[in-house]
Design a protein around this motif. Structure first.
Motif, PDB file in Angstrom:
ATOM      1  N   SER A 502       0.859  -1.190   0.000  1.00 18.63           N
ATOM      2  CA  SER A 502       0.000   0.000   0.000  1.00 18.63           C
ATOM      3  C   SER A 502       0.885   1.226   0.000  1.00 18.63           C
ATOM      4  CB  SER A 502      -0.922   0.026   1.226  1.00 18.63           C
ATOM      5  OG  SER A 502      -1.794   1.156   1.165  1.00 18.63           O
ATOM      6  N   PRO A 503       0.731   2.121  -0.987  1.00 21.91           N
ATOM      7  CA  PRO A 503       1.541   3.334  -0.989  1.00 21.91           C
ATOM      8  C   PRO A 503       1.098   4.306   0.096  1.00 21.91           C
ATOM      9  CG  PRO A 503      -0.041   3.398  -2.777  1.00 21.91           C
ATOM     10  CD  PRO A 503      -0.173   2.044  -2.139  1.00 21.91           C
ATOM     11  N   VAL A 504       2.012   5.164   0.499  1.00 28.80           N
ATOM     12  CA  VAL A 504       1.677   6.276   1.387  1.00 28.80           C
ATOM     13  C   VAL A 504       1.345   7.462   0.490  1.00 28.80           C
ATOM     14  CG1 VAL A 504       2.473   7.796   3.212  1.00 28.80           C
ATOM     15  CG2 VAL A 504       3.178   5.399   3.195  1.00 28.80           C
ATOM     16  N   VAL A 505       0.166   8.045   0.672  1.00 25.87           N
ATOM     17  CA  VAL A 505      -0.316   9.068  -0.252  1.00 25.87           C
ATOM     18  C   VAL A 505      -0.559  10.382   0.476  1.00 25.87           C
ATOM     19  CG1 VAL A 505      -1.400   7.327  -1.717  1.00 25.87           C
ATOM     20  CG2 VAL A 505      -2.750   8.450   0.078  1.00 25.87           C
ATOM     21  N   LEU A 506      -0.605  11.438  -0.304  1.00 21.48           N
ATOM     22  CA  LEU A 506      -1.073  12.734   0.170  1.00 21.48           C
ATOM     23  C   LEU A 506      -2.546  12.810  -0.181  1.00 21.48           C
ATOM     24  CD1 LEU A 506      -0.280  15.497   1.406  1.00 21.48           C
ATOM     25  CD2 LEU A 506       0.111  16.299  -0.932  1.00 21.48           C
ATOM     26  N   ALA A 600      -3.815  15.005   4.207  1.00 25.79           N
ATOM     27  CA  ALA A 600      -3.303  14.067   5.206  1.00 25.79           C
ATOM     28  C   ALA A 600      -2.351  13.068   4.568  1.00 25.79           C
ATOM     29  CB  ALA A 600      -4.454  13.322   5.873  1.00 25.79           C
ATOM     30  N   LEU A 601      -1.242  12.807   5.242  1.00 23.53           N
ATOM     31  CA  LEU A 601      -0.288  11.784   4.818  1.00 23.53           C
ATOM     32  C   LEU A 601      -0.686  10.469   5.480  1.00 23.53           C
ATOM     33  CD1 LEU A 601       2.971  13.897   5.070  1.00 23.53           C
ATOM     34  CD2 LEU A 601       2.075  12.831   2.988  1.00 23.53           C
ATOM     35  N   VAL A 602      -1.262   9.558   4.685  1.00 24.05           N
ATOM     36  CA  VAL A 602      -1.825   8.325   5.238  1.00 24.05           C
ATOM     37  C   VAL A 602      -1.589   7.175   4.268  1.00 24.05           C
ATOM     38  CG1 VAL A 602      -3.624   9.528   6.559  1.00 24.05           C
ATOM     39  CG2 VAL A 602      -4.079   8.810   4.198  1.00 24.05           C
ATOM     40  N   PRO A 603      -1.673   5.932   4.726  1.00 27.67           N
ATOM     41  CA  PRO A 603      -1.626   4.795   3.801  1.00 27.67           C
ATOM     42  C   PRO A 603      -2.858   4.811   2.896  1.00 27.67           C
ATOM     43  CG  PRO A 603      -1.249   4.077   6.060  1.00 27.67           C
ATOM     44  CD  PRO A 603      -1.728   5.488   6.133  1.00 27.67           C
ATOM     45  N   GLU A 604      -2.644   4.510   1.642  1.00 24.43           N
ATOM     46  CA  GLU A 604      -3.739   4.576   0.670  1.00 24.43           C
ATOM     47  C   GLU A 604      -4.896   3.666   1.024  1.00 24.43           C
ATOM     48  OE1 GLU A 604      -4.135   3.730  -4.114  1.00 24.43           O
ATOM     49  OE2 GLU A 604      -3.454   2.187  -2.711  1.00 24.43           O
ATOM     50  N   PHE A 605      -4.626   2.479   1.598  1.00 25.16           N
ATOM     51  CA  PHE A 605      -5.705   1.520   1.809  1.00 25.16           C
ATOM     52  C   PHE A 605      -6.799   2.060   2.715  1.00 25.16           C
ATOM     53  CE2 PHE A 605      -2.968   0.406   5.416  1.00 25.16           C
ATOM     54  CZ  PHE A 605      -3.872   0.158   6.434  1.00 25.16           C
ATOM     55  N   LEU A 606      -6.463   3.016   3.594  1.00 25.06           N
ATOM     56  CA  LEU A 606      -7.479   3.581   4.478  1.00 25.06           C
ATOM     57  C   LEU A 606      -8.490   4.430   3.718  1.00 25.06           C
ATOM     58  CD1 LEU A 606      -5.357   4.577   7.602  1.00 25.06           C
ATOM     59  CD2 LEU A 606      -6.931   2.652   7.379  1.00 25.06           C
ATOM     60  N   LEU A 607      -8.119   4.940   2.552  1.00 23.61           N
ATOM     61  CA  LEU A 607      -9.066   5.736   1.768  1.00 23.61           C
ATOM     62  C   LEU A 607     -10.105   4.846   1.096  1.00 23.61           C
ATOM     63  CD1 LEU A 607      -6.662   8.316   0.079  1.00 23.61           C
ATOM     64  CD2 LEU A 607      -7.895   8.485   2.246  1.00 23.61           C
ATOM     65  N   LYS A 608      -9.780   3.595   0.919  1.00 20.56           N
ATOM     66  CA  LYS A 608     -10.735   2.670   0.304  1.00 20.56           C
ATOM     67  C   LYS A 608     -11.580   1.965   1.350  1.00 20.56           C
ATOM     68  CE  LYS A 608     -11.143  -1.354  -2.739  1.00 20.56           C
ATOM     69  NZ  LYS A 608     -11.861  -2.222  -1.813  1.00 20.56           N
ATOM     70  N   SER A 609     -10.916   1.484   2.388  1.00 20.19           N
ATOM     71  CA  SER A 609     -11.624   0.643   3.344  1.00 20.19           C
ATOM     72  C   SER A 609     -12.456   1.454   4.319  1.00 20.19           C
ATOM     73  CB  SER A 609     -10.623  -0.218   4.125  1.00 20.19           C
ATOM     74  OG  SER A 609      -9.789   0.607   4.916  1.00 20.19           O
ATOM     75  N   GLY A 610     -12.130   2.723   4.485  1.00 14.56           N
ATOM     76  CA  GLY A 610     -12.767   3.476   5.554  1.00 14.56           C
ATOM     77  C   GLY A 610     -12.174   3.077   6.886  1.00 14.56           C
ATOM     78  N   ILE A 611     -12.594   3.734   7.931  1.00 17.96           N
ATOM     79  CA  ILE A 611     -11.973   3.475   9.226  1.00 17.96           C
ATOM     80  C   ILE A 611     -12.974   3.141  10.314  1.00 17.96           C
ATOM     81  CG2 ILE A 611      -9.833   4.741   8.896  1.00 17.96           C
ATOM     82  CD1 ILE A 611     -11.203   7.204   9.883  1.00 17.96           C
ATOM     83  N   GLY A 612     -14.254   3.396  10.067  1.00 15.93           N
ATOM     84  CA  GLY A 612     -15.282   2.929  10.976  1.00 15.93           C
ATOM     85  C   GLY A 612     -15.161   3.422  12.396  1.00 15.93           C
ATOM     86  N   CYS A 613     -14.630   4.636  12.611  1.00 17.84           N
ATOM     87  CA  CYS A 613     -14.447   5.092  13.987  1.00 17.84           C
ATOM     88  C   CYS A 613     -15.677   5.796  14.539  1.00 17.84           C
ATOM     89  CB  CYS A 613     -13.229   6.003  14.085  1.00 17.84           C
ATOM     90  SG  CYS A 613     -13.173   7.284  12.832  1.00 17.84           S
TER      91      CYS A 613
END
Length: 911
Positions: A502-506, A600-613
């Motif tokens: 998973s890339p780290v994306v802006l 935000a500097l975050v792993p790309e997979f979180l933009l697809k999966s969502g975080i459910g918080c």
């Protein structure tokens, strides 16, 4: 049980001799004098133990006149490392605070004699016993030898000491004098009498057991007529003669005795002639007795060579008693092979009443037993045995995906027996990436044997069977750190190749409409272009000390030659950063305006999966792919712990099955649902049919992370956010007279920012006044301060009946701070608070000079105006703040909280 021969075990001897004291008579709080004889004690006893052959090279440590903390630290270390014999020897001054209760204190180098129960520089003998009986102690035997005044009082303390009996019984005492007696200091040229005779007995030749050492010592000292104080005989003491043969310890080894011929093996009975055992129902394990995952692996059998046998008369054959159950180590799992008493009774009822009647009976108690109990008791086959539990440790950003994968594995066919039973469970946890790397590389001893001041089991979690870091470079970091350690208790076995990618994306909010190309530029360039496209844009990043994704992004922000302190200024920060990308993406929607302007500097997979918080709707974001940020490549690492091989075969099987499933079709399907990409090739999404519009279909990965780069970035980040430096410039000219007093006055505002600074931060205050010569005076010296002291200086500040030259004062401040920060990357800040009355001196060439210096100094300048228009566009304060990459605040802002945040970004803050 037989007499204890510690040879071949991991033994330790800690020899503590306090010959020199910091405080001695005639100092009224000093001890009675120095003890030069103890110098010889340390040498002669060390030599005797070396020659004795029980302690090997490196197992004897000598402490010469330690302070209490040094003594306690070495004692804890010895307790932690010993598995065979621990010998603790002390020679020096000692006192009792109450002879009736025998409160004995061993006086270390810093000892002072004062009234009261607690003696400075002393260690209570009860405290020593507490360390020796600590739960982490694995020593089989402990021998404490005391050569000091009141040494005999130690026995009474042992008897009253509250500890598990098995812990106390391991400790044996050898004392130089009877209770409530003082001994003489000895001759400066030789060792003290007790230690001198002790060494001679150890050097006497042949095996020396504790049971023979003690009577020999008593005899020799009596024959020599050694005296304690007041002409009283000095009589050694022991706890407690006569010696129990099972408590005896070999202290010096002699020549090995001749081998004793082994008896002929007993004939093996013919299986055909053996009686057939009667059939009996197999015991049914109680689900309530299922083992809890152990934070400490069970010990392996001792593989050291067996000690040389001791020749004794052969006793008449006696049938061996039944072996007692093994005493489990603290934290180890205990299996119960027999069904619980209620279950046994119900099983008997089944035999008497039959299955139908038992079913009715169980219906009456169903609410108490639960569904599993009903199935176990009325089912046609035996119930499932408790399954082995795997412990998986991973990066905080990876935890949600790895937890989902583990849950799917546990329920999968790969983890199910033919009888429908679960083979193993999986517990997934996470901890800060930097802490885990440090613990696996440098603190495995404390992880295996926790102590109060160093407990990775508490701070990180139980010892993992599997570690899944976000990048293989973490494994290299651990191995490099471990190579510098004397001994490491964990071994890493990484699987070949990463699990996924998973890339780290802006992640740029669509509301910014930045129009950035998806890739082809460095992270620093992307951030610059983003801010040019929209001046509202802010950059957010999680804590690089907590997740690898944030650390990899930080490497790119700093660059190979960039100024880390300057690079960190590009990251928007108010208070502590969020610990992980998951937490960051959860926190941003709390303020819609912040969410809409924050990239935000975050792993790309979180933009697809969502975080459910939480149910809040996040601002939609587009992924931009920097070409210099290494991506996440989770690695599967088997962790093997020393002495953790009791169930190694079963645990290896469970680990292998989990790894095969995770890297196979089932695991990759779960990771694909969470937004991961293929670990090889074009790095396409594992579920390409669901490519969101905001993500690229495939990506070109940056070069893999390197351990050295990660360590350097972490060090530079820590430096850039370490203790800060803040220089306050307080306009003290006559125009400030009406803006001086109270919380809203100049000194009062500065006082309200001081909580953002801590005891390690350096700061000072200049009072700005005067033109044509000296333009400021030092109100508070530039150094570290206690907050109360700084507040007193600000309370004493007074305005002056004079004008001010802000341009000259700012030039001096920029030069002053540049000199302070030339040798490090510590954060710095200049705060200039003014009413703007003297801005007429911030024009033309004077202003251009300040702007040039502010732009090249690398020190942010916060301009604070007490007028509502002080930060209007084009005003000198606004231009200076922009040039110095700081903020301009005026009375139209929420000035005090905003300035406090600026100061807190630079300082460490109060604890």
């Amino acid at each position: 049980m037989s007499r204890f021969d510690p040879r071949g075990r991991r033994n330790r001897a800690l020899l503590v001799g306090v010959s020199e004291y910091d405080h001695t008579a005639p100092d009224p709080q000093g001890v009675s004098g120095q003890l030069p004889a103890v110098l010889h004690n340390r040498r002669v006893l060390e030599d005797a133990l070396h020659r004795g052959g029980v302690f090997r090279a490196g197992e004897i440590r000598v402490l010469a006149s330690p302070a209490p903390d040094d003594f306690t630290g070495e004692l804890r270390r010895a307790v932690r490392e010993t598995e065979g014999l621990l010998l603790l020897y002390f020679a020096g001054h000692a006192v009792v605070t109450d002879t009736s209760t025998h409160k004995l204190h061993l006086q270390m180098r810093t000892a002072r004699v004062v009234a009261g129960e607690e003696l400075p520089g002393a260690v209570s003998f009860a405290g020593v016993l507490g360390e020796l009986c600590a739960p982490q102690s694995r020593a089989e035997k402990v021998l404490v030898i005391l050569d000091c005044c009141y040494a005999g009082n130690a026995a009474a303390i042992w008897h009253r000491f509250e500890a598990p009996q098995e812990s106390k019984e391991r400790i044996l005492l050898l004392m130089s004098v009877q209770p409530n007696r003082c001994i003489l200091g000895g001759d400066a040229d030789v060792a003290t009498p007790f230690t001198r005779e002790l060494a001679r007995v150890l050097d006497g030749g042949g095996p020396v057991w504790l049971s023979t050492l003690y009577p020999a010592l008593k005899r020799r000292m009596a024959e020599a007529g050694y005296e304690a104080e007041d002409n009283d005989r000095q009589k050694p003491q022991a706890l407690a003669p006569p010696w129990n043969p099972d408590a005896d310890i070999l202290l010096a080894a002699g020549p090995a005795p001749a081998p004793v011929p082994s008896p002929a093996p007993a004939p093996v009975p013919d299986p055909a002639s053996a009686p057939v055992p009667s059939a009996a129902p197999a015991p049914v394990p109680d689900p309530a007795s299922a083992p809890v995952p152990s934070p400490t692996p069970a010990p392996a059998p001792n593989l050291a060579p067996a000690p040389a046998p001791v020749t004794t008369p052969a006793p008449a054959p006696v049938p061996p008693p039944p072996a007692p159950p093994a005493r489990p180590r603290p934290g180890s799992r205990v299996r119960h092979p027999y069904p619980s008493r209620p279950r046994r009774r119900l099983r008997a009822a089944a035999d008497r009443l039959g299955r139908t009647a038992l079913t009715l009976l169980l219906a009456l108690v169903a609410t108490g037993t639960g569904g599993y109990g009903l199935f176990a008791l009325i089912g046609g086959t035996a119930p499932c045995a408790p399954s082995l539990e795997l412990r998986v440790l991973t990066d905080p950003d990876l935890e949600p995906a790895m937890r989902a994968a583990a849950d799917a594995f546990v329920a999968s066919a790969a983890n199910t027996t033919g009888d429908g039973c679960r083979r193993s469970g999986v517990t997934v946890g996470s901890a800060g990436a930097a802490d885990v790397v440090t613990a696996l590389g440098e603190r495995t001893d404390a992880w295996q044997q926790p102590r109060e001041d160093d407990n990775p089991q508490r701070d990180i979690g139980p010892q993992p069977d599997v570690w899944i870091p976000a990048t293989r470079a973490d494994v290299d970091r651990v191995n490099q750190a471990a190579a510098r350690e004397d001994r490491v208790f964990a071994r890493l076995e990484p699987a070949a190749g990463p699990i996924a990618y998973s890339p780290v994306v802006l992640a740029v909010p669509k509301a910014l409409d930045a129009g950035l190309d998806p890739t082809g530029r460095s992270l620093s360039r992307l951030v610059t272009d983003l801010r040019r496209a929209d001046g509202r844009a802010e950059l957010r990043r999680p804590d690089p000390e907590f997740t690898d994704a944030a650390l990899l992004a930080t490497m790119a922000l700093h660059g190979e030659r960039a100024d880390a302190r300057g690079a960190e200024l590009s990251v928007t920060r108010a208070g502590r950063p969020e610990p992980s990308a998951v937490r960051l993406l959860c926190a941003l929607p709390d303020d819609d305006a912040v969410d809409d302007r924050s990239a935000a500097l975050v792993p790309e997979f979180l933009l697809k999966s969502g975080i459910g918080c939480h149910p809040a709707t996040r601002a939609p974001r587009v992924a931009v792919y920097p070409d210099d940020v290494p991506g996440l490549e989770p690695a599967f690492v088997r962790v093997r712990w020393e002495d953790g091989d009791r169930d190694a075969e079963a645990r290896d099987d469970a680990v292998d099955r989990f790894r095969a499933w995770l890297t196979g079709e089932g695991g990759l399907a779960v990771l694909g649902e969470h937004g991961f990409r293929s670990a090889t090739g074009e790095r396409r999404l594992l579920t390409p049919r669901q490519v969101p519009e905001s993500l690229a279909e495939f990506v070109r990965p940056a070069r893999p992370a390197r351990a050295a780069d990660m360590d350097l970035a972490l060090e530079r980040y820590a430096n850039a956010h370490g203790p800060g430096r803040v220089l306050y410039l307080l306009d003290s000219s006559g125009s400030m007279a009406g803006r001086w007093d109270g919380d809203s006055g100049g000194p009062g505002i500065l006082k309200q920012t001081l909580p953002g600074l801590g005891g390690e931060d350096e700061y000072g205050v200049w009072a700005v006044h005067g033109v044509g010569g000296r333009t400021h005076t030092e109100l508070l010296r530039f150094t570290t301060h206690a907050r109360a002291d700084a507040e007193r200086h600000l309370d004493a500040a007074r305005w002056r009946d004079a004008e001010a030259d802000p341009a000259a004062a700012l030039r001096d401040a920029l030069e002053f701070m540049a000199e302070r920060g030339a040798g490090d990357e510590r954060p710095q800040l200049i705060v200039y608070l003014t009413d703007g009355e003297d801005d007429n001196r911030l024009t033309g060439r004077a202003l251009r000079d300040v702007l040039d210096r502010a732009g090249g100094a690398g020190v942010p300048v916060a301009m604070v105006s007490l007028t509502s228009s002080g930060c209007d566009q084009g005003r000198p304060a606004t231009r200076i703040a922009e040039a110095g990459r700081g903020r301009c605040l005026d009375a139209g802002d929420d000035l005090v909280p905003a300035l406090h945040d600026e100061v807190a970004r630079t300082g460490m803050g109060e604890e």
